[in-house]
Scaffold this active site. Structure first.
Site, PDB file in Angstrom:
ATOM      1  N   ASP A  11       0.666  -1.161  -0.102  1.00 45.75           N
ATOM      2  CA  ASP A  11      -0.072  -0.023  -0.010  1.00 45.75           C
ATOM      3  C   ASP A  11       0.981   1.201   0.061  1.00 45.75           C
ATOM      4  O   ASP A  11       2.163   1.120   0.339  1.00 45.75           O
ATOM      5  CB  ASP A  11      -0.691   0.239   1.335  1.00 45.75           C
ATOM      6  CG  ASP A  11      -1.941   1.251   1.166  1.00 45.75           C
ATOM      7  OD1 ASP A  11      -2.511   1.338   0.072  1.00 45.75           O
ATOM      8  OD2 ASP A  11      -1.983   1.924   2.148  1.00 45.75           O
ATOM      9  N   SER A  12       0.217   2.380  -0.523  1.00 42.83           N
ATOM     10  CA  SER A  12       1.099   3.632  -0.478  1.00 42.83           C
ATOM     11  C   SER A  12       1.347   4.064   1.057  1.00 42.83           C
ATOM     12  O   SER A  12       2.491   4.937   1.222  1.00 42.83           O
ATOM     13  CB  SER A  12       0.013   4.671  -0.769  1.00 42.83           C
ATOM     14  OG  SER A  12      -0.942   4.752  -0.200  1.00 42.83           O
ATOM     15  N   CYS A  74      -4.196  -1.371  -2.308  1.00 46.41           N
ATOM     16  CA  CYS A  74      -4.455  -0.062  -2.526  1.00 46.41           C
ATOM     17  C   CYS A  74      -5.292   0.039  -3.688  1.00 46.41           C
ATOM     18  O   CYS A  74      -4.965  -0.473  -4.832  1.00 46.41           O
ATOM     19  CB  CYS A  74      -3.098   0.499  -2.694  1.00 46.41           C
ATOM     20  SG  CYS A  74      -3.253   2.126  -3.109  1.00 46.41           S
ATOM     21  N   GLU A 159      -4.051   9.359   8.077  1.00 45.65           N
ATOM     22  CA  GLU A 159      -2.517   9.181   8.153  1.00 45.65           C
ATOM     23  C   GLU A 159      -2.021   9.992   9.120  1.00 45.65           C
ATOM     24  O   GLU A 159      -0.978   9.822   9.805  1.00 45.65           O
ATOM     25  CB  GLU A 159      -1.937   9.593   6.523  1.00 45.65           C
ATOM     26  CG  GLU A 159      -2.066   8.518   5.548  1.00 45.65           C
ATOM     27  CD  GLU A 159      -1.071   7.612   5.428  1.00 45.65           C
ATOM     28  OE1 GLU A 159       0.149   7.641   5.696  1.00 45.65           O
ATOM     29  OE2 GLU A 159      -1.460   6.259   5.026  1.00 45.65           O
ATOM     30  N   CYS A 193     -11.338   2.695  -0.608  1.00 40.59           N
ATOM     31  CA  CYS A 193      -9.854   3.003  -0.325  1.00 40.59           C
ATOM     32  C   CYS A 193      -9.522   2.265   0.945  1.00 40.59           C
ATOM     33  O   CYS A 193     -10.621   2.211   1.908  1.00 40.59           O
ATOM     34  CB  CYS A 193      -9.908   4.663  -0.145  1.00 40.59           C
ATOM     35  SG  CYS A 193      -8.274   5.003   0.633  1.00 40.59           S
ATOM     36  N   HIS A 195      -7.961   2.848   3.534  1.00 43.73           N
ATOM     37  CA  HIS A 195      -7.587   3.883   4.488  1.00 43.73           C
ATOM     38  C   HIS A 195      -8.965   3.852   5.259  1.00 43.73           C
ATOM     39  O   HIS A 195      -9.082   4.221   6.577  1.00 43.73           O
ATOM     40  CB  HIS A 195      -7.229   5.193   4.312  1.00 43.73           C
ATOM     41  CG  HIS A 195      -5.740   5.090   3.870  1.00 43.73           C
ATOM     42  ND1 HIS A 195      -4.945   4.375   3.030  1.00 43.73           N
ATOM     43  CD2 HIS A 195      -4.543   5.659   4.598  1.00 43.73           C
ATOM     44  CE1 HIS A 195      -3.773   4.891   3.039  1.00 43.73           C
ATOM     45  NE2 HIS A 195      -3.416   5.462   4.120  1.00 43.73           N
TER      46      HIS A 195
HETATM   47  N1  DGL Z   1      -4.787   3.272   0.656  1.00 39.41           N
HETATM   48  C1  DGL Z   1      -5.170   3.842  -0.745  1.00 39.41           C
HETATM   49  C2  DGL Z   1      -6.232   3.107  -1.780  1.00 39.41           C
HETATM   50  O1  DGL Z   1      -6.609   2.317  -1.421  1.00 39.41           O
HETATM   51  C3  DGL Z   1      -4.757   5.113  -1.164  1.00 39.41           C
HETATM   52  C4  DGL Z   1      -4.169   6.187  -0.199  1.00 39.41           C
HETATM   53  C5  DGL Z   1      -3.378   7.252  -0.769  1.00 39.41           C
HETATM   54  O2  DGL Z   1      -3.999   8.210  -1.332  1.00 39.41           O
HETATM   55  O3  DGL Z   1      -2.191   6.989  -0.788  1.00 39.41           O
HETATM   56  O4  DGL Z   1      -6.555   3.719  -2.551  1.00 39.41           O
END
Ligand code: DGL
Length: 275
Positions: A11-12, A74, A159, A193, A195
């Site tokens: 993931d990022s 991600c 984050e 997403c 997150h």
């Molecule tokens: N967690 C990532 C996703 O599922 C993206 C988060 C980011 O913008 O880096 O899209």
């Protein structure tokens, strides 16, 4: 831990830990290497070219660590980089290894969940502007109406550990109200997403109870279990010693501290550089 034969989870940043959690619950015996590109997160506002380049670097690194299978945990990377990596890079880099994403498994079950056949997708700018969810859903279920809503502030809230703060209410309500005003027939909202599961209590606060909030973690874990059953040639190359490694491109202390919000186990973290 010797990570040869591991499953890589990328993931990022920290969001992929919500997917990793569900995967390790469902498949505890496998070895896993988690890689968070925290130093360059968020990816959500970055261009196709940059997300592809960063994601490719992460996949190459996970292959170098010995991973036989990599999950892009991600949505942004799945939307912007997965197809090119699968079609263009994998045949050259490592033809016998596999890279899978999180969008396809999510989309496959959505027709069975929505009654009104009006589905909303909450995601980063990158995921929503790529139209990947609409394209994938319409490919399988042309009768479903899909509305996307980019929520650019949500990843920074998570984050920065502000997802539970009173200030987060404003940014959450804003997007829930907006997407439901665009299509009031929506009965299912996909958290597109990784997150966003941390924002679930806040989202629920502003969501009519009749609307189903679909979070991907369990579905991705089920889909991976099924994949490994259908692909014994991959499964037999995977090490099953319950090993775990965590790699980050940012500071190890910050990763360990923030990861503890997502995971119940204490972890050791290693810093790496990509690119
Ligand atoms: N967690 C990532 C996703 O599922 C993206 C988060 C980011 O913008 O880096 O899209």
């Amino acid at each position: 831990m010797d990570s040869s034969g591991s499953i890589g989870i990328f993931d990022s940043g920290y969001g992929g830990l919500t997917i990793f959690n569900k995967i390790q619950e469902a498949l505890p015996v496998y070895n896993y290497v988690y890689l968070g590109d925290n130093a360059r997160a968020p990816y959500g506002t970055r261009s196709f070219e940059v997300v592809y380049r960063f994601t490719r670097q992460a996949v190459v690194r996970l292959f170098e660590e010995g991973c036989q299978l990599v999950i892009l945990a991600c949505n942004t990377a799945s939307a912007k980089a997965l197809r090119t990596i699968q079609q263009k890079d994998l045949p050259i880099l490592a033809p016998s290894r596999r890279v899978l994403g999180v969008i396809r498994p999510t989309v496959e079950v959505i027709d069975g969940i929505s009654r009104t056949k009006h589905v909303g997708v909450l995601g980063t700018n990158g995921t929503i502007s790529s139209d990947s969810y609409s394209i994938e859903i319409h490919h399988l279920f042309p009768h479903i109406t899909v509305t996307g809503e980019a929520c650019p502030m949500w990843v920074p809230l998570v984050e920065n550990n502000e997802y539970d703060s009173p200030g987060a209410d404003y940014f959450v309500k804003q997007h829930i109200d907006h997407i439901l005003s665009v299509d009031p027939a929506i009965d299912t909202l996909i958290l597109g997403c990784t997150h966003y599961p941390l924002l679930m209590p806040k989202i629920k606060k502003f969501l009519p109870p009749s609307i189903t909030l679909f979070s991907q973690g369990e579905r991705v874990a089920d889909s991976l279990s099924d994949y490994l059953l259908r692909h014994p040639e991959i499964d037999e190359r995977l090490t099953k010693q319950s090993g775990r490694r965590f790699l980050t491109t940012e500071s190890v202390d910050k990763f360990a501290e923030t990861a503890s919000i997502f995971l119940s186990q204490p972890i050791e973290v290693e810093q790496i550089t990509l690119g």
